[in-house]
Design a protein around this motif. Structure first.
Motif, PDB file in Angstrom:
ATOM      1  N   VAL A 217       0.838  -1.202   0.000  1.00 40.46           N
ATOM      2  CA  VAL A 217       0.000   0.000   0.000  1.00 40.46           C
ATOM      3  C   VAL A 217       0.873   1.252   0.000  1.00 40.46           C
ATOM      4  N   SER A 218       1.937   1.240   0.818  1.00 43.35           N
ATOM      5  CA  SER A 218       2.836   2.400   0.892  1.00 43.35           C
ATOM      6  C   SER A 218       3.466   2.688  -0.460  1.00 43.35           C
ATOM      7  N   TYR A 219       3.933   1.642  -1.152  1.00 44.31           N
ATOM      8  CA  TYR A 219       4.606   1.860  -2.429  1.00 44.31           C
ATOM      9  C   TYR A 219       3.625   2.198  -3.556  1.00 44.31           C
ATOM     10  N   VAL A 220       2.390   1.720  -3.448  1.00 38.64           N
ATOM     11  CA  VAL A 220       1.372   2.141  -4.421  1.00 38.64           C
ATOM     12  C   VAL A 220       1.108   3.632  -4.284  1.00 38.64           C
ATOM     13  N   LEU A 221       0.965   4.105  -3.048  1.00 38.73           N
ATOM     14  CA  LEU A 221       0.737   5.529  -2.811  1.00 38.73           C
ATOM     15  C   LEU A 221       1.956   6.359  -3.204  1.00 38.73           C
ATOM     16  N   ILE A 222       3.152   5.812  -2.945  1.00 40.39           N
ATOM     17  CA  ILE A 222       4.378   6.509  -3.361  1.00 40.39           C
ATOM     18  C   ILE A 222       4.425   6.618  -4.887  1.00 40.39           C
ATOM     19  N   THR A 223       4.062   5.530  -5.577  1.00 38.80           N
ATOM     20  CA  THR A 223       4.058   5.535  -7.042  1.00 38.80           C
ATOM     21  C   THR A 223       3.094   6.579  -7.587  1.00 38.80           C
ATOM     22  N   CYS A 224       1.930   6.655  -6.987  1.00 37.45           N
ATOM     23  CA  CYS A 224       0.943   7.664  -7.427  1.00 37.45           C
ATOM     24  C   CYS A 224       1.498   9.071  -7.246  1.00 37.45           C
ATOM     25  N   ALA A 225       2.221   9.292  -6.140  1.00 37.69           N
ATOM     26  CA  ALA A 225       2.801  10.609  -5.903  1.00 37.69           C
ATOM     27  C   ALA A 225       3.938  10.895  -6.877  1.00 37.69           C
ATOM     28  N   VAL A 226       4.717   9.869  -7.189  1.00 39.96           N
ATOM     29  CA  VAL A 226       5.851  10.035  -8.101  1.00 39.96           C
ATOM     30  C   VAL A 226       5.369  10.371  -9.511  1.00 39.96           C
ATOM     31  N   LEU A 227       4.250   9.772  -9.912  1.00 41.21           N
ATOM     32  CA  LEU A 227       3.714  10.031 -11.254  1.00 41.21           C
ATOM     33  C   LEU A 227       3.334  11.491 -11.453  1.00 41.21           C
ATOM     34  N   ARG A 228       3.136  12.197 -10.353  1.00 38.69           N
ATOM     35  CA  ARG A 228       2.789  13.612 -10.453  1.00 38.69           C
ATOM     36  C   ARG A 228       4.017  14.510 -10.532  1.00 38.69           C
ATOM     37  N   ILE A 229       5.224  13.918 -10.430  1.00 43.76           N
ATOM     38  CA  ILE A 229       6.457  14.706 -10.541  1.00 43.76           C
ATOM     39  C   ILE A 229       6.640  15.124 -11.997  1.00 43.76           C
ATOM     40  N   SER A 231       9.296  16.254 -13.567  1.00 45.28           N
ATOM     41  CA  SER A 231      10.597  15.908 -14.120  1.00 45.28           C
ATOM     42  C   SER A 231      10.685  14.413 -14.426  1.00 45.28           C
ATOM     43  N   THR A 232      11.032  14.096 -15.659  1.00 44.94           N
ATOM     44  CA  THR A 232      11.203  12.689 -16.043  1.00 44.94           C
ATOM     45  C   THR A 232      12.359  12.053 -15.278  1.00 44.94           C
ATOM     46  N   LYS A 233      13.430  12.813 -15.106  1.00 44.12           N
ATOM     47  CA  LYS A 233      14.594  12.314 -14.370  1.00 44.12           C
ATOM     48  C   LYS A 233      14.223  12.013 -12.926  1.00 44.12           C
ATOM     49  N   GLY A 234      13.418  12.900 -12.325  1.00 42.25           N
ATOM     50  CA  GLY A 234      12.994  12.690 -10.944  1.00 42.25           C
ATOM     51  C   GLY A 234      12.121  11.458 -10.806  1.00 42.25           C
ATOM     52  N   ARG A 235      11.207  11.268 -11.773  1.00 43.83           N
ATOM     53  CA  ARG A 235      10.349  10.079 -11.742  1.00 43.83           C
ATOM     54  C   ARG A 235      11.172   8.805 -11.888  1.00 43.83           C
ATOM     55  N   TRP A 236      12.136   8.808 -12.813  1.00 46.87           N
ATOM     56  CA  TRP A 236      12.956   7.629 -13.042  1.00 46.87           C
ATOM     57  C   TRP A 236      13.783   7.276 -11.803  1.00 46.87           C
ATOM     58  N   LYS A 237      14.328   8.291 -11.138  1.00 45.82           N
ATOM     59  CA  LYS A 237      15.125   8.053  -9.931  1.00 45.82           C
ATOM     60  C   LYS A 237      14.253   7.446  -8.830  1.00 45.82           C
TER      61      LYS A 237
END
Length: 314
Positions: A217-229, A231-237
């Motif tokens: 659940v934590s990583y699903v929520l983290i992924t959803c937050a990352v998708l809103r970044i 920067s492509t580089k930031g998302r990839w990191k």
């Protein structure tokens, strides 16, 4: 009851690796020694870096420090015995030592389980609620999470150890494993093991599955937050970091679920040994590299420590 057990079987034979040809035993000895040294060195470096750099005295590194401590002892409960058995050409372990080893192996396994969930929650708060991170992850909460993990893991394994101690072991004392694992011990018992199996499949499953669900659940929520970044580089990191964490998580939980949440009749000795190596030796070795040594802050702290030791020796 334990005394009665010991009058029947006073020791067990750990045969997990000794049944291999001599040349393969030599290779396995070197492999176990290399993995153990890598585990101890990697985790001790992390402990040293975090303890000596005041900038790392924050919740994330507090949890990583505990994970490194646990992984060092997790690996040390099994591998030194394997190495000593190979050198001494002896594969015996007393009944009391066997129960003690089982207790500590699975207590540290539980601690790994809880700490991986705590680290995932910490990363969720840091990524999804960065402005409230300091307010949420207080020193009191961090201490409570770690202390609660230790208490729960200790009580959980005390229950399983007491249930194992009540069983009788009458004839065969050969354990087809490299440590005193629950499954082969239950197979050797001449008592009714139904209660042990029920507890493993209920209380044991609850102890393991609950943190696993929390991690997902934590990583699903983290992924959803990352998708809103943006920067492509930031998302990839971010995805790279989360992906490596999840790889270790699935390796750890996959082998445990395969080993302990299946009927006893479905277990084969060779696959049990391989799975045991994965969760008790490989995972503690990978954790410092995945969670810490790829971290720039840890690398910087290690560089400072090495430079300090180098210049002080001049």
């Amino acid at each position: 009851m334990v005394e009665a057990n010991q009058s029947r079987v006073s020791e067990f034979l750990l045969l997990g690796l000794s049944r291999q040809p001599q040349q393969q035993q030599q290779l396995l000895f070197l492999l176990f020694l290399t993995m153990y040294l890598a585990t101890v060195l990697g985790n001790l470096l992390i402990l040293l870096a975090i303890s000596m750099d005041s900038h790392l005295h924050i919740p994330m590194y507090f949890f990583l420090c505990n994970l490194s401590f646990v992984d060092t002892y997790f690996s040390s409960t099994t591998v030194p015995k394997v190495l000593a058995n190979h050198v001494l050409r002896s594969h015996t372990i007393s009944f009391s030592e066997c129960l003690t080893q089982m207790y500590f192996v699975f207590m540290f396994m539980d601690m790994d389980n809880f700490l991986l969930a705590v680290i995932a929650y910490d990363r969720f708060v840091a990524v999804c609620h960065p402005l409230h991170y300091s307010a949420k992850m207080t020193p009191q909460l961090c201490a409570l999470l770690v202390t609660g993990s230790w208490v729960t893991a200790s009580l959980d394994m005390l229950l399983h150890t007491l249930l194992m101690a009540r069983l009788s072991f009458c004839a065969d004392n050969a354990i087809p494993h490299f440590f005193c694992d629950v499954t082969p011990l239950l197979k050797l018992s001449c008592s009714d093991t139904h209660l042990n199996e029920v507890v493993i499949l209920t209380e044991g499953a609850l102890i393991m599955i609950t943190p696993f669900v929390c991690i997902l659940v934590s990583y699903v929520l983290i992924t959803c937050a990352v998708l809103r970044i943006p920067s492509t580089k930031g998302r990839w990191k971010a995805f790279s970091t989360c992906g490596s964490h999840l790889a270790v998580v699935f390796l750890f939980y996959g082998t445990i679920i395969f080993l302990y949440f299946n009927p006893l009749s479905s277990h084969a000795a060779e696959t049990d040994v391989a799975a045991g190596v994965m969760f008790s030796v490989v995972t503690p070795m990978l954790n410092p590299f995945i969670y810490s040594l790829r971290n720039q802050d840890i690398k910087g702290a290690l560089g400072k420590v090495i430079a300090m030791k180098f210049f002080s020796a001049q």
